[in-house]
Enzyme design. Structure first.
Site, PDB file in Angstrom:
ATOM      1  N   ARG A   1      70.449  36.096  28.749  1.00 23.17           N
ATOM      2  CA  ARG A   1      71.141  36.535  29.680  1.00 23.17           C
ATOM      3  C   ARG A   1      72.159  35.082  29.927  1.00 23.17           C
ATOM      4  O   ARG A   1      71.584  33.880  29.244  1.00 23.17           O
ATOM      5  CB  ARG A   1      70.313  36.478  30.998  1.00 23.17           C
TER       6      ARG A   1
ATOM      7  N   GLU B   1      75.295  42.942  39.934  1.00 23.85           N
ATOM      8  CA  GLU B   1      74.504  41.613  39.635  1.00 23.85           C
ATOM      9  C   GLU B   1      73.293  41.595  40.416  1.00 23.85           C
ATOM     10  O   GLU B   1      72.152  41.123  39.971  1.00 23.85           O
ATOM     11  CB  GLU B   1      75.253  40.456  39.886  1.00 23.85           C
TER      12      GLU B   1
ATOM     13  N   ASN C   1      69.345  41.790  38.879  1.00 24.96           N
ATOM     14  CA  ASN C   1      68.551  40.559  39.157  1.00 24.96           C
ATOM     15  C   ASN C   1      67.259  41.141  39.373  1.00 24.96           C
ATOM     16  O   ASN C   1      66.015  40.825  39.128  1.00 24.96           O
ATOM     17  CB  ASN C   1      69.121  39.473  40.138  1.00 24.96           C
TER      18      ASN C   1
HETATM   19  N1  LIG Z   1      65.822  39.006  42.389  1.00 24.80           N
HETATM   20  C1  LIG Z   1      65.280  38.034  41.666  1.00 24.80           C
HETATM   21  N2  LIG Z   1      63.917  37.932  41.698  1.00 24.80           N
HETATM   22  C2  LIG Z   1      63.210  36.756  40.923  1.00 24.80           C
HETATM   23  N3  LIG Z   1      64.168  35.825  40.274  1.00 24.80           N
HETATM   24  C3  LIG Z   1      65.504  35.888  40.470  1.00 24.80           C
HETATM   25  C4  LIG Z   1      66.202  36.953  41.149  1.00 24.80           C
HETATM   26  N4  LIG Z   1      67.470  36.832  41.113  1.00 24.80           N
HETATM   27  C5  LIG Z   1      67.648  35.755  40.240  1.00 24.80           C
HETATM   28  N5  LIG Z   1      66.671  35.231  39.897  1.00 24.80           N
HETATM   29  C6  LIG Z   1      66.250  33.932  39.019  1.00 24.80           C
HETATM   30  O1  LIG Z   1      67.375  33.221  39.134  1.00 24.80           O
HETATM   31  C7  LIG Z   1      67.895  32.854  38.069  1.00 24.80           C
HETATM   32  C8  LIG Z   1      69.543  32.980  37.927  1.00 24.80           C
HETATM   33  O2  LIG Z   1      70.125  34.184  38.172  1.00 24.80           O
HETATM   34  P1  LIG Z   1      71.388  34.718  37.668  1.00 24.80           P
HETATM   35  O3  LIG Z   1      72.482  33.598  38.047  1.00 24.80           O
HETATM   36  O4  LIG Z   1      71.625  36.194  38.482  1.00 24.80           O
HETATM   37  O5  LIG Z   1      71.258  34.776  36.096  1.00 24.80           O
HETATM   38  P2  LIG Z   1      70.702  35.739  35.072  1.00 24.80           P
HETATM   39  O6  LIG Z   1      70.413  36.873  35.723  1.00 24.80           O
HETATM   40  O7  LIG Z   1      71.650  35.778  34.226  1.00 24.80           O
HETATM   41  O8  LIG Z   1      69.380  34.991  34.638  1.00 24.80           O
HETATM   42  C9  LIG Z   1      67.303  33.947  37.055  1.00 24.80           C
HETATM   43  O9  LIG Z   1      67.147  33.660  35.771  1.00 24.80           O
HETATM   44  C10 LIG Z   1      66.000  34.138  37.592  1.00 24.80           C
HETATM   45  O10 LIG Z   1      65.115  33.177  37.212  1.00 24.80           O
END
Ligand SMILES: Nc1ncnc2c1ncn2[C@@H]1O[C@H](COP(=O)(O)OP(=O)(O)O)[C@@H](O)[C@H]1O
Ligand SMILES: Nc1ncnc2c1ncn2[C@@H]1O[C@H](COP(=O)(O)OP(=O)(O)O)[C@@H](O)[C@H]1O
Lengths: 148, 113, 148, 113
Positions: free
Chosen positions: A105, A48, A52
């Site tokens: 997502r 995960e 991301n």
């Molecule tokens: N490494 C990252 N860089 C930039 N934005 C991130 C990162 N990780 C997460 N995010 C932001 O946080 C939100 C929530 O992440 P997450 O809970 O993993 O859900 P998803 O990946 O299904 O969108 C993402 O939609 C994104 O906007």
């Protein structure tokens, strides 16, 4: 078994490296007495975080670099996943379950990281990148093993 | 990941094997959508996950997207045979509350009419 | 599948990391169409190189750092194992099978690396360290799968 | 790695499971030597490798060392049940030319007298 060990893994933001990263992290974590169920959970948490970094951090651009640190301190596993991508504007909001900025997502990435770690810390600055730190004690009782 | 597709009446039966993560999510999504786009008769989807040994949120997103799609057309989606570790992830996501599961394909296919 | 990918893995010279290194390298190599038999051989080759870095390069001292690069270029796998240990005085002699400077070892490390790679290159300077580079094409017919 | 030791007459029967690499070579060597040191009756070693799924030159070194040791005392060493990938490594090392292998423990134990 050694009580202190740390590995650093650097790889480009390619989707095929999600699987590489989780297997490498689990192979390292296996130096502690984690159960197979624990290792499966650690694989998901690492996937995960790396997903991301690729999807959000680098907006699916394969030119980014991702750093994965995995450390064993006594019976604790510490996993750090770092990108130098676009960063997160509102960390608190991003951490809320089902909060995704991408319609395809589910917004469950951070939820799984949270469920499968003892502690989760997210540091990020817009434009500079994101660092996710997860710790997990191997003595700790984990989520009950999956059952039908 | 390996994908085997079969149309049985109004149901698309998808047998998936291997790992469902970011690396295969796009191709899994397109393969399912291509079948749905090409055949107006299809209303339901049965996903046989008996051969899946890994899934994470990228894979769950594909399932949710296909669920939404068939739901819009009044159809249903079912999951079959997910192994314990895979089933746990699906359950934690809440998807099992909207996508019922069955022990085998036959039972799911009977329901999907 | 992507045609170019490179990962860098850094870890301390601990015996427990031999297993970590071979599993990580095999997980990476699996992005090419290697057979399970090929991957088993790649695991042995990587283990031998990392074992040498620990046992010979760092004389079993856990304070050293080992670098493993794994790269995919088209259908070629390139593996580099580097230490900054004591180096090899006479590379030609070291490469000879059953030539070991350690009575409890068989001197087969380089033989296995050679058998399980298409090319093997050893660069070393006494006091500075050793770099072992192995390449393996995934189209190439490998040693026949093991059989009874 | 897991090691189970049993003494049958003049033979030490060692059943090894798991991976034999640098991380376990020392403890495997000491465990075997401890048994040999502590019991003057032991002349032969039978190593059951049925449960071994990985070996490399660190493990081969342990086998060769124990072979040399029992040979000196006029004893013999045998290998039992190495799976194909493990057997291939042992064979490539040349050890199979000096350490005969048998399909099962019984056959090896009959030879070790
Ligand atoms: N490494 C990252 N860089 C930039 N934005 C991130 C990162 N990780 C997460 N995010 C932001 O946080 C939100 C929530 O992440 P997450 O809970 O993993 O859900 P998803 O990946 O299904 O969108 C993402 O939609 C994104 O906007
Ligand atoms: N990374 C290294 N640093 C220093 N010396 C090395 C290194 N790798 C190999 N050597 C030397 O080369 C010899 C042969 O190596 P090898 O064929 O792997 O056999 P073995 O490890 O069984 O001794 C070793 O005994 C050692 O002297």
């Amino acid at each position: 078994m050694e009580k202190h060990n740390i590995v650093k893994i650097e790889f480009p933001s390619l989707p095929s490296n999600v699987s590489f990263a989780r297997v490498a992290a689990a192979a390292f974590a296996a130096q502690l007495d984690f159960t197979l169920n624990d290792l499966e959970e650690i694989k998901v948490a690492v996937s995960e975080a790396v997903t991301n970094a690729i999807v959000h951090g680098y907006a699916n651009n394969s030119g980014g670099t991702i750093c994965l640190f995995a450390e064993i301190r006594k019976d604790n596993l510490i996993i750090v996943v770092e990108d130098r991508g676009r960063g997160i504007e509102n960390i608190e909001k991003a951490l809320q379950p089902t909060s995704s900025t991408d319609p395809e997502r589910m917004g469950l990435g951070f939820s799984f990281m949270q469920s499968f770690s003892d502690t989760l810390r997210v540091e990020s600055s817009p434009g500079a990148g994101t660092r996710v730190t997860m710790t997990r004690n191997c003595g700790k009782k984990s989520t009950p093993p999956a059952s039908h | 990941m390996e994908l085997q597709l079969e149309v049985k009446g109004a149901t698309l039966l998808a047998r998936i094997r291997g790992e469902i993560d970011l690396a295969v999510a796009d191709s899994l999504r397109s393969a399912l959508d291509k079948e749905l786009n090409g055949n107006d008769e299809i209303r339901h989807i049965v996903v046989n996950m008996g051969g899946v040994n890994y899934i994470d949120s990228s894979g769950l997103g594909v399932l949710l997207g296909r669920y939404r799609r068939v739901s819009k057309g009044g159809g249903e989606m079912f999951i079959v045979g997910a192994p314990p570790n895979v089933r746990k992830i699906i359950e934690m996501s809440g998807l099992l509350r909207i996508i019922p599961e069955f022990a085998n394909e036959a039972e799911a296919l009977i329901r999907a009419v």
